[in-house]
Scaffold this motif. Structure first.
Motif, PDB file in Angstrom:
ATOM      1  N   ALA A 196       0.831  -1.203   0.000  1.00  0.00           N
ATOM      2  CA  ALA A 196       0.000   0.000   0.000  1.00  0.00           C
ATOM      3  C   ALA A 196       0.865   1.253   0.000  1.00  0.00           C
ATOM      4  O   ALA A 196       2.027   1.234   0.430  1.00  0.00           O
ATOM      5  N   CYS A 197       0.292   2.351  -0.469  1.00  0.00           N
ATOM      6  CA  CYS A 197       1.004   3.625  -0.515  1.00  0.00           C
ATOM      7  C   CYS A 197       0.417   4.578   0.516  1.00  0.00           C
ATOM      8  O   CYS A 197      -0.720   4.416   0.964  1.00  0.00           O
ATOM      9  N   GLY A 198       1.193   5.607   0.839  1.00  0.00           N
ATOM     10  CA  GLY A 198       0.726   6.613   1.773  1.00  0.00           C
ATOM     11  C   GLY A 198       0.554   6.047   3.169  1.00  0.00           C
ATOM     12  O   GLY A 198       1.171   5.046   3.542  1.00  0.00           O
ATOM     13  N   THR A 199      -0.271   6.712   3.965  1.00  0.00           N
ATOM     14  CA  THR A 199      -0.563   6.265   5.326  1.00  0.00           C
ATOM     15  C   THR A 199      -2.079   6.219   5.519  1.00  0.00           C
ATOM     16  O   THR A 199      -2.832   6.784   4.735  1.00  0.00           O
ATOM     17  N   ALA A 200      -2.483   5.554   6.578  1.00  0.00           N
ATOM     18  CA  ALA A 200      -3.897   5.501   6.944  1.00  0.00           C
ATOM     19  C   ALA A 200      -4.015   5.709   8.444  1.00  0.00           C
ATOM     20  O   ALA A 200      -3.132   5.315   9.215  1.00  0.00           O
ATOM     21  N   LYS A 201      -5.093   6.341   8.841  1.00  0.00           N
ATOM     22  CA  LYS A 201      -5.355   6.600  10.249  1.00  0.00           C
ATOM     23  C   LYS A 201      -6.584   5.813  10.677  1.00  0.00           C
ATOM     24  O   LYS A 201      -7.594   5.792   9.964  1.00  0.00           O
ATOM     25  N   TYR A 202      -6.493   5.174  11.849  1.00  0.00           N
ATOM     26  CA  TYR A 202      -7.569   4.318  12.342  1.00  0.00           C
ATOM     27  C   TYR A 202      -7.982   4.730  13.755  1.00  0.00           C
ATOM     28  O   TYR A 202      -7.202   5.341  14.496  1.00  0.00           O
ATOM     29  N   ARG A 203      -9.201   4.355  14.086  1.00  0.00           N
ATOM     30  CA  ARG A 203      -9.688   4.517  15.458  1.00  0.00           C
ATOM     31  C   ARG A 203     -10.049   3.148  16.015  1.00  0.00           C
ATOM     32  O   ARG A 203     -10.821   2.409  15.408  1.00  0.00           O
ATOM     33  N   LEU A 204      -9.459   2.808  17.171  1.00  0.00           N
ATOM     34  CA  LEU A 204      -9.749   1.551  17.874  1.00  0.00           C
ATOM     35  C   LEU A 204     -10.758   1.857  18.976  1.00  0.00           C
ATOM     36  O   LEU A 204     -10.540   2.756  19.791  1.00  0.00           O
ATOM     37  N   THR A 205     -11.875   1.108  19.013  1.00  0.00           N
ATOM     38  CA  THR A 205     -12.883   1.263  20.064  1.00  0.00           C
ATOM     39  C   THR A 205     -13.088  -0.091  20.733  1.00  0.00           C
ATOM     40  O   THR A 205     -13.299  -1.104  20.053  1.00  0.00           O
ATOM     41  N   PHE A 206     -13.021  -0.085  22.068  1.00  0.00           N
ATOM     42  CA  PHE A 206     -13.085  -1.331  22.848  1.00  0.00           C
ATOM     43  C   PHE A 206     -14.420  -1.390  23.598  1.00  0.00           C
ATOM     44  O   PHE A 206     -14.753  -0.496  24.379  1.00  0.00           O
ATOM     45  N   TYR A 207     -15.200  -2.444  23.344  1.00  0.00           N
ATOM     46  CA  TYR A 207     -16.494  -2.636  23.998  1.00  0.00           C
ATOM     47  C   TYR A 207     -16.407  -3.851  24.920  1.00  0.00           C
ATOM     48  O   TYR A 207     -16.357  -4.996  24.457  1.00  0.00           O
ATOM     49  N   GLY A 208     -16.360  -3.606  26.233  1.00  0.00           N
ATOM     50  CA  GLY A 208     -16.327  -4.716  27.189  1.00  0.00           C
ATOM     51  C   GLY A 208     -17.713  -5.316  27.361  1.00  0.00           C
ATOM     52  O   GLY A 208     -18.710  -4.596  27.417  1.00  0.00           O
ATOM     53  N   ASN A 209     -17.766  -6.641  27.438  1.00  0.00           N
ATOM     54  CA  ASN A 209     -19.039  -7.342  27.631  1.00  0.00           C
ATOM     55  C   ASN A 209     -18.940  -8.309  28.799  1.00  0.00           C
ATOM     56  O   ASN A 209     -19.631  -9.307  28.859  1.00  0.00           O
TER      57      ASN A 209
END
Length: 802
Positions: A196-209
């Motif tokens: 892949a080229c360039g960069t990517a930004k991500y968001r991690l969301t944690f849902y406890g159950n």
């Protein structure tokens, strides 16, 4: 079993056997379906498939090329949006085998979610759907076979409507080979480079159950929590943790103490292999409704070199149990960036502590064991134990969403669904998936949009859960979100530009003094009317890197982000760091600070409970028999800045062991009695009394009566006998009178009462004793006669045998 209850994959597979079924009655076909070769016919079945359309994929977590014998791997079968599937089959074969025989199959599957998956009744080694319905993803665990098995082929089939998709090559078939002993210790993580080229930004969301409602057995009501999330985006040359590997010291401290400090230190030491450190706050308690507390989240970036992400968080209190992802690859084979990842999580054991319950005392595992997923058959005392070996109920879910891309993108195949369409198009729901057992209020009106411009925002509505009729059936969220834009903006407006979020700021333009830095965003959707976008795509601002620019000054990087506060409550310290890029030109020491600290305030400490280790086992009783004491201890695990903790750290209680044995105790022997005959042979006895009876296993009492033979003069016969007896009686009376006179002479001033009558014999036969007493009537006042005492006599009685 009725046809309506059979898995859809089984029913539709019958359509693929026209040659087998032709000319045979139903009974023959049914018997054939139950024969040993049924598994192989599943694999040989052919169905219609559209060439070149890879909407379905079979994936082994981490995309390994090699497996370690006995290790467990998560296997995922998924469909790319908007595709879906209703039924499926999944099977694992030794390379080159057809599946006709039981020994052709390799390893074993473990069900994760019984509502989604089950073992196939006609082919127990294969996995299929539990109920036919629309689904986009299923997961199971696969345990690798023992050493010497060789390569294994994982195969899947997909049932969509009345079309069956089979692939002997491509995305529904995976080949994974046994790892050579020479390569032991080499990671199973992907070895292919990202294109892949360039960069990517991500968001991690944690849902406890994880809560008392979902996991009621031994649930720790007071101290349940998730520790701070720690992880990173990294390259394939660095692995934070992995199944089958050994936990580092950083992983151990997260697993046992919930402390991310050492783990972050280890991550930062791998600076060349790490792009972003991922951190999110701890959650006390472990679960609260989303309308009360937002799910923790963190943002991170990836690039071509560092395209993997890993994280972990401790399920506390516990011996060494965690959840997380290991080396999740966000780079696609089509040289693009993954749009969204959703993973359900079960706990895994770090292999450093041997406890089996949430609050087991510390029990280090020596030697350290490998990281492995927990199962429902680990130990009868485990909170996840199920004697039937069912699946462990999921404790958490993590969602990773792409939120931006920067730089020129080079993926040769476009995303299956573009970001804009995925984010803005409302979901098409054929039916309401709310369970009938969940009773809600009506939805509230939509809130105002979070964006006041034409940039993308969100609006929210809420509803209340009034009743949950079946606790085993989870109820959906009580919040609903919808994309929106500010007033006057609409995606129907042909002149509207849709923009991405701002990318993080670039480095400062100078390495010394004042310069500028910039950030960018890109156009995600151009106006439909063909006009140009007038919204700015770049911003700049001033920045200072090194205030002094002299030969004696050194070049340093910009300050990094502030670390989390060192205290979880009250006043603490937070730090940020920068690095020296170049030492002073004149050779002097660099005077620039590389660490900066400042105070930080957290909620008042009294709002956070003391964090204590579990109680140790009770000590041994302080005695070996009878009543004693025993003790137990626990340790304070809370940080010192939390303030004084008034909880007791040691407890003592009484303990009772079996009574101590009491042995028999006797008096001394009495004097021998007179011979029981006046002439000839007879016997005399002596006795002793029991002072204490034996109890609780004490020594028994020995004999209390002894006999001895005696002999008096020969007995005379005839008339002389009576004369002799009369004479003996007269002599006896004289001796008694002489004895009385002797007593009066011996105790001239000790006046005695007459002898009492003899007591009753102590036994009816076998030899007993009788007693009589002479009591002092008047004692002398003179100190010369201190021996004036009461007297006691004994004699034998009832000496005849019993």
């Amino acid at each position: 079993m009725g046809a309506h209850l059979q898995p859809l994959a089984l029913r539709l597979l019958a359509l693929t056997f026209p040659l087998v079924a032709k000319g045979f009655p139903d009974e023959t076909l049914e018997k054939a379906a139950k024969s040993e070769g049924y598994c192989s016919r599943i694999l040989r079945a052919q169905g219609t498939r559209r060439e070149g359309y890879n909407e379905f994929s079979l994936r082994v977590e981490g995309d390994p090329e090699f497996y370690k014998p006995g290790n467990s791997y998560r296997v995922t079968l998924s469909a790319a949006t908007p595709a879906y599937f209703r039924g499926f089959t999944l099977i694992a074969l030794k390379e080159g085998k057809e599946g006709d025989k039981e020994e052709d199959h390799a390893g074993s599957f473990q069900i994760i979610d019984e509502e989604e998956t089950q073992f196939m009744s006609n082919c127990p080694v294969a996995v299929t759907e539990s109920t036919p319905r629309r689904r986009t993803r299923i997961q199971v665990f696969w345990t690798a076979p023992p050493a010497g098995t060789g390569c294994v082929i994982l195969k899947a089939s997909i049932v969509q409507k009345r079309i069956i998709y089979f692939q002997d090559e491509g995305s529904l078939t995976k080949k994974i080979c046994e790892q050579d002993s020479a390569s032991e210790g080499v990671t199973d993580k992907p070895i292919l480079d990202c294109c892949a080229c360039g960069t990517a930004k991500y968001r991690l969301t944690f849902y406890g159950n994880w809560s008392e409602k979902t996991h009621p057995k031994d649930f720790p009501r007071r101290t349940n929590h998730w520790s701070a999330i720690i992880g990173s985006s990294h390259s394939k040359n660095y692995i934070l943790w992995e199944y089958g590997g050994y936990a580092s010291e950083g992983v151990k401290q997260v697993a046992e103490l919930g402390s991310p400090v050492k783990m972050e230190e280890e991550i930062r030491q791998q600076s060349d292999e790490v792009l972003t450190v991922i951190k999110a706050k701890a959650q006390w308690p472990a679960w609260q409704p989303l309308n009360v507390r937002a799910a923790p989240s963190a943002e991170f970036s990836v690039d071509r070199h560092r395209h993997l992400m890993s994280f972990l968080t401790m399920l506390g209190p516990s011996p060494d149990w965690n959840v997380g992802l290991s080396a999740e690859d966000l780079c696609t084979k089509d040289c693009g960036w993954v749009q969204k990842v959703v993973q359900d999580l079960i706990p895994w054991d770090a292999g450093t502590d041997s406890g089996v319950t949430y609050e087991s005392p510390n029990k280090p595992t020596v030697p350290q064991e490998k990281i492995r997923p927990l199962t429902s058959l680990d130990h009868p005392q485990s909170p996840f134990y199920d004697p039937e070996g069912g699946s462990i109920k999921l404790v958490a879910r993590v969602v990773i969403e792409r939120i931006a891309r920067k730089g020129e993108q080079c993926n040769i195949v476009p995303d299956n669904i573009d970001d804009i369409v995925a984010d803005l198009a409302p979901e098409e729901k054929e039916e309401d998936d709310t369970p009938e057992t969940c009773i809600y209020s009506n939805w509230s009106p939509w809130s105002a949009c979070s964006s006041s411009t034409c940039e993308k925002g969100k609006r929210m509505r809420q509803r209340m859960l009034k009743a949950q009729l079946d606790l085993s059936v989870p109820c959906p969220d009580t919040q609903d979100f919808q994309p929106c834009m500010g007033p006057g903006c609409s995606d129907e407006d042909g002149s509207t530009c849709m923009m991405s979020d701002w990318i993080t700021w670039s480095p400062c333009s100078v390495s010394c003094g004042m310069g500028t830095r910039s950030r960018e965003r890109y156009v995600k959707q151009f106006p439909e009317d063909g006009s140009m976008c007038k919204v700015p795509t770049e911003e700049t601002e001033k920045c200072i890197v090194n205030e002094e620019c002299s030969p004696s000054s050194c070049l340093v990087t910009e300050w990094g982000e502030w670390d989390e506060c060192s205290a979880s409550c009250g006043t603490g310290m937070k730090r940020r760091h920068r690095m020296i890029k170049m030492t002073p030109a004149d050779g002097s020491m660099c005077k620039a600070e590389t660490t900066e600290a400042e105070k930080c305030m957290m909620p008042e400490c009294h709002t956070i409970p003391c964090l204590l280790s579990p109680w140790s086992e009770w000590s041994d009783c302080s005695v070996t028999c009878g009543k004693g004491m025993r003790t137990r201890q626990r340790m304070l695990k809370s940080a010192a800045e939390l303030g004084d903790c008034n909880e007791e750290l040691e407890q003592a209680e009484k303990c009772m062991l079996p009574e101590c044995p009491i042995h028999c105790e006797l008096t001394e022997w009495s004097q021998w009695s007179e011979c029981n005959t006046s002439c000839g042979k007879g016997h005399m006895i002596r006795t002793r009394m029991i002072k204490t009876e034996p109890q609780f296993g004490g020594a028994a009492c020995p004999e209390t009566v002894q006999r001895s033979k005696c002999r008096v003069r020969k007995c005379l016969r005839g008339a002389g006998m009576e004369k002799r007896r009369w004479k003996e009686a007269r002599e006896k009376r004289r001796s008694e009178q002489a004895k009385k006179s002797l007593d009066s002479e011996q105790y001239p001033v000790c006046r005695m009462k007459p002898w009492t009558a003899w007591t009753e014999c102590s036994t009816l036969c076998g030899g007993g004793i009788q007693e009589r007493y002479m009591m002092v009537k008047k004692r002398s006042k003179s100190t010369q006669f201190t021996s004036c005492k009461d007297k006691k006599e004994l004699r034998a009685c009832n000496v005849h045998p019993c």
